[in-house]
Design a protein around this motif. Structure first.
Motif, PDB file in Angstrom:
ATOM      1  N   ALA A  85     101.578   1.851 -14.207  1.00  0.00           N
ATOM      2  CA  ALA A  85     102.349   2.713 -13.290  1.00  0.00           C
ATOM      3  C   ALA A  85     101.878   4.156 -13.365  1.00  0.00           C
ATOM      4  CB  ALA A  85     103.839   2.611 -13.580  1.00  0.00           C
ATOM      5  N   THR A  86     100.575   4.335 -13.158  1.00  0.00           N
ATOM      6  CA  THR A  86     100.026   5.686 -13.209  1.00  0.00           C
ATOM      7  C   THR A  86      99.155   5.945 -11.979  1.00  0.00           C
ATOM      8  OG1 THR A  86      98.854   7.259 -14.623  1.00  0.00           O
ATOM      9  CG2 THR A  86      98.034   4.993 -14.633  1.00  0.00           C
ATOM     10  N   GLY A  87      98.332   6.988 -12.053  1.00  0.00           N
ATOM     11  CA  GLY A  87      97.449   7.302 -10.936  1.00  0.00           C
ATOM     12  C   GLY A  87      96.013   7.302 -11.402  1.00  0.00           C
ATOM     13  N   MET A  88      95.096   7.195 -10.455  1.00  0.00           N
ATOM     14  CA  MET A  88      93.676   7.169 -10.826  1.00  0.00           C
ATOM     15  C   MET A  88      92.830   7.841  -9.748  1.00  0.00           C
ATOM     16  SD  MET A  88      91.151   3.985 -11.749  1.00  0.00           S
ATOM     17  CE  MET A  88      91.288   3.098 -10.200  1.00  0.00           C
ATOM     18  N   ALA A  89      91.828   8.570 -10.212  1.00  0.00           N
ATOM     19  CA  ALA A  89      90.788   9.080  -9.314  1.00  0.00           C
ATOM     20  C   ALA A  89      89.636   8.087  -9.365  1.00  0.00           C
ATOM     21  CB  ALA A  89      90.335  10.455  -9.777  1.00  0.00           C
ATOM     22  N   THR A  90      89.297   7.511  -8.209  1.00  0.00           N
ATOM     23  CA  THR A  90      88.295   6.438  -8.155  1.00  0.00           C
ATOM     24  C   THR A  90      86.881   6.980  -7.960  1.00  0.00           C
ATOM     25  OG1 THR A  90      89.925   5.027  -7.073  1.00  0.00           O
ATOM     26  CG2 THR A  90      87.650   4.324  -6.886  1.00  0.00           C
ATOM     27  N   ASP A  91      85.925   6.372  -8.627  1.00  0.00           N
ATOM     28  CA  ASP A  91      84.498   6.574  -8.351  1.00  0.00           C
ATOM     29  C   ASP A  91      84.098   8.055  -8.466  1.00  0.00           C
ATOM     30  OD1 ASP A  91      82.061   5.384  -7.813  1.00  0.00           O
ATOM     31  OD2 ASP A  91      82.271   5.482  -5.638  1.00  0.00           O
ATOM     32  N   CYS A  92      84.503   8.683  -9.566  1.00  0.00           N
ATOM     33  CA  CYS A  92      84.273  10.119  -9.743  1.00  0.00           C
ATOM     34  C   CYS A  92      82.810  10.427 -10.043  1.00  0.00           C
ATOM     35  CB  CYS A  92      85.124  10.637 -10.899  1.00  0.00           C
ATOM     36  SG  CYS A  92      86.867  10.349 -10.621  1.00  0.00           S
ATOM     37  N   THR A  93      82.396  11.603  -9.602  1.00  0.00           N
ATOM     38  CA  THR A  93      81.037  12.057  -9.903  1.00  0.00           C
ATOM     39  C   THR A  93      81.053  13.211 -10.910  1.00  0.00           C
ATOM     40  OG1 THR A  93      81.155  13.418  -7.907  1.00  0.00           O
ATOM     41  CG2 THR A  93      80.031  11.311  -7.711  1.00  0.00           C
ATOM     42  N   ASP A  94      82.252  13.703 -11.246  1.00  0.00           N
ATOM     43  CA  ASP A  94      82.372  14.738 -12.272  1.00  0.00           C
ATOM     44  C   ASP A  94      83.792  14.681 -12.828  1.00  0.00           C
ATOM     45  OD1 ASP A  94      81.698  16.847 -13.921  1.00  0.00           O
ATOM     46  OD2 ASP A  94      81.898  18.394 -12.374  1.00  0.00           O
ATOM     47  N   VAL A  95      83.917  14.895 -14.112  1.00  0.00           N
ATOM     48  CA  VAL A  95      85.254  15.033 -14.714  1.00  0.00           C
ATOM     49  C   VAL A  95      85.209  16.179 -15.707  1.00  0.00           C
ATOM     50  CG1 VAL A  95      86.157  12.679 -14.471  1.00  0.00           C
ATOM     51  CG2 VAL A  95      84.674  13.203 -16.400  1.00  0.00           C
ATOM     52  N   LYS A  96      86.272  16.944 -15.737  1.00  0.00           N
ATOM     53  CA  LYS A  96      86.344  18.041 -16.704  1.00  0.00           C
ATOM     54  C   LYS A  96      87.779  18.253 -17.151  1.00  0.00           C
ATOM     55  CE  LYS A  96      85.370  20.654 -12.575  1.00  0.00           C
ATOM     56  NZ  LYS A  96      84.268  21.323 -11.877  1.00  0.00           N
ATOM     57  N   ILE A  97      87.939  19.159 -18.107  1.00  0.00           N
ATOM     58  CA  ILE A  97      89.277  19.507 -18.578  1.00  0.00           C
ATOM     59  C   ILE A  97      89.608  20.887 -18.027  1.00  0.00           C
ATOM     60  CG2 ILE A  97      90.716  19.985 -20.601  1.00  0.00           C
ATOM     61  CD1 ILE A  97      89.931  17.050 -20.415  1.00  0.00           C
ATOM     62  N   ALA A  98      90.742  21.008 -17.363  1.00  0.00           N
ATOM     63  CA  ALA A  98      91.207  22.310 -16.885  1.00  0.00           C
ATOM     64  C   ALA A  98      92.674  22.435 -17.287  1.00  0.00           C
ATOM     65  CB  ALA A  98      91.049  22.402 -15.368  1.00  0.00           C
ATOM     66  N   ASP A  99      93.006  23.487 -17.994  1.00  0.00           N
ATOM     67  CA  ASP A  99      94.376  23.703 -18.507  1.00  0.00           C
ATOM     68  C   ASP A  99      94.870  22.499 -19.306  1.00  0.00           C
ATOM     69  OD1 ASP A  99      94.399  26.144 -17.149  1.00  0.00           O
ATOM     70  OD2 ASP A  99      95.140  25.189 -15.296  1.00  0.00           O
TER      71      ASP A  99
END
Lengths: 323, 257
Positions: free
Chosen positions: A114-128
């Motif tokens: 029961a969560t959300g997902m970003a599909t098929d990402c080309t970049d991931v980072k940490i912000a805040d």
């Protein structure tokens, strides 16, 4: 509070797939920024020995579910197992490969967790302190920066885009019981494609053909070039709809969206739906007779000439270079 | 057999996508809206099952008023009735919230099989079918290129990298359709006339009793990164000369071969 950056390691036939190392390396980077550990879930039968290999790419802890019921992959068995480990350990981030298996698994996990997902990402980072995932939308016609408010924050990563970095960790092994019930699905048969065939979604180099290739036999010279380059052969919608190539090879908005290092478009004019599917390739080469073809606006290198003459000559040149 | 097809309305594949100046979304002006191409395979498969086993095909669509056109398209192809879930709370819903609304709508009627497209070609998220199956507690097979139903047994073919899997499951289940499953039919003129009279039930999130709570959101839309202008290779004017120059550039400049 949820803590830890997790991945789902993907293995097939007892070997880890490359995307698993991409996931581990990426998770390591994110975890270092957060000051957290990297966990990996590994499911299958007789696969415990693979855990150490994950350590090489920065995984601190491998959660292993080892059971005959987890081989071969089925959605319900694997999603049940991974969801159980996630619920018991509460990681803050969960990364999955956007491979054929990973796409199927990750979407089921979104439902189970029961969560959300970003599909098929080309970049991931940490912000805040939170995951910020960058992904192509509309097949790459625009991009979205996605934040996940559910827990864990899930993202699937496009294969072949994220860099593999070695950073040796001891990788502690934690075995867990997958808690599987009666299976809802089973694999009756695995029909393998001809050995050596590379899937366009996973290829470093793609040689692609369109209407200008004129027919199925025209793809022969593309196959020859692909063999020399170790490339996959892709096709435009026009070529697939004409029945010249298989649907699984189609690149574009209604086919596969790809990001190889090198994309060689032969006889493809560059309909917007095709351009959308391949514009994130690192280098694009276009070979087309028509100097006005839209593909040239996207190409790093354009050759305006007859592909039936240029491609075999180019294959010869590449052979010389690689000899 | 009670068959449900979830459909989405998306911009046509030929549409140019322009991001709004403030990055909050895309410009919708001038867009031609169509049924998501992967959903068309779902509608077609549903109609074929109905033709074989009898029963009823219900199309369900989440979206604003304009999506009625997509529902009518499915009805014109031969579906029997529609459910439109039109609620501003769901306009920017993520996959989880959308699936929650669909699950609530589907639960109100009996179903044996549910079709979705493997992904919608706008947000490309590819999650709704699988989440829906989980919410309903039924199995799913994604990316189906072939489907056979025999009694309660379901056999589907699903391509993965380098292989085709033959998967068995049972009804009720969710199948996500992809290209290759069938060749969707066009709506006939009588079909289009009949579609106008077929019932479409209107629902809101509140009426369905769902909270429409998204678990993710697109914080910012951006245009794709610009590509630097390319080179047209002239070298000499022969195909051989151009091929040699191309190989040299890819080797020495791009360093990709």
């Amino acid at each position: 509070m949820a803590k830890g950056v997790w991945i789902v390691a993907e293995q097939r036939d007892g070997a880890l797939r490359k995307v698993s190392f991409e996931l581990a390396s990426t998770a390591r980077k994110l975890a270092d920024q957060l000051g957290e550990e990297v966990g990996a879930v590994l499911c299958g039968a007789g696969i415990e020995a693979l855990a150490a290999e994950l350590g090489k790419y920065g995984v601190d802890k491998v959660f292993v579910a080892d059971s005959p019921a987890l081989e071969p992959y089925t959605t319900d068995a694997h999603a049940t197992a991974v969801a159980k480990a996630v619920k018991e350990n509460d990681p803050s981030i969960l990364l999955v490969g956007a491979s054929a298996q990973g796409k199927d698994l990750s979407a089921a996990l979104v439902g189970k967790l029961a969560t959300g997902m970003a599909t098929d990402c080309t970049d991931v980072k940490i912000a805040d302190g939170k995951l910020l995932a960058v992904r192509p939308m509309y097949a790459g016609k625009c991009f979205g920066e996605v934040v996940v408010t559910g827990t864990p924050q899930m993202a699937s990563l496009r294969p072949n885009v994220f860099t593999i970095v070695e950073s040796a960790k001891a990788a502690a092994i934690v075995k867990f019981d997958a808690g599987l019930g009666e299976p809802k699905t089973k694999v009756l048969e695995v029909q393998k494609e001809a050995a050596g065939k590379i899937d366009v979604a996973e290829a470093n180099v793609i040689v692609s053909g369109g209407r200008g290739v004129k027919g199925p036999e025209g793809f022969g010279i593309l196959e020859e070039l692909a063999a020399v380059l170790g490339a996959a052969v892709g096709a435009s919608r026009a070529a697939v709809d004409a029945g010249w190539r298989a649907q699984i090879d189609q690149v574009g908005q209604t086919g596969k969206v790809v990001s190889p290092n090198l994309y060689i478009a032969c006889g493809i004019s560059g309909a917007i739906q095709h351009l959308a599917g391949m514009s994130s390739s690192k280098y694009i080469v276009a070979v087309n007779k028509d100097a006005e073809a839209p593909i040239f606006a996207r190409a790093d290198y354009g050759v305006v000439d007859d592909l039936f003459k240029v491609v075999p000559a180019f294959t010869g040149e590449v052979k010389k270079l690689l000899a | 057999m009670n068959i449900v097809v979830c459909v989405k309305q998306v911009p046509d594949t030929e549409a140019q996508i322009k991001v709004k100046g403030d990055g909050s979304g895309i410009e919708e002006g001038g867009i031609k809206w169509v049924m998501n191409p992967y959903d068309e395979y779902g509608v077609e498969e549903a109609l074929r099952l109905k033709e074989k086993f009898g029963g009823e095909v219900t199309v369900v669509c989440v979206g604003p008023a304009r999506t009625m056109e997509t529902i009518r398209t499915a009805l014109a192809m031969g579906a029997d009735k529609g459910i439109q879930i039109d609620d501003p709370a769901l306009y920017n819903a993520d996959a989880y919230a959308t699936a929650t609304a669909l699950a609530a709508a589907v639960k109100s009627a009996p179903y044996d099989i549910i079709f979705c497209g493997q992904r919608a070609i706008d947000d490309d998220s590819g999650q709704v079918g699988s989440i829906l199956a989980e919410l309903l507690g039924i199995p799913s097979v994604t990316f189906a290129t072939k489907l056979e139903i025999d009694g309660q047994k379901v056999k589907a073919v699903r391509p993965i990298e380098g292989a085709q899997l033959v998967i068995e499951t049972s009804l009720p289940c969710v199948i996500t359709a992809t290209k290759g499953l069938n060749e969707p039919r066009y709506a006939s003129l009588p079909g289009i006339m009949k579609a106008k009279k077929k019932p479409v039930d209107m629902k809101t999130a509140a009426a369905l009793g769902v909270a429409a709570e998204s678990k993710s959101k697109v914080a910012k839309f951006t245009p794709p990164p610009a590509r630097p202008p390319g080179k047209i290779i002239c070298a000499d004017d022969t195909p051989e000369g151009k091929a040699a120059e191309l190989a040299k550039l890819l080797r020495e400049e791009a360093k990709v071969i």
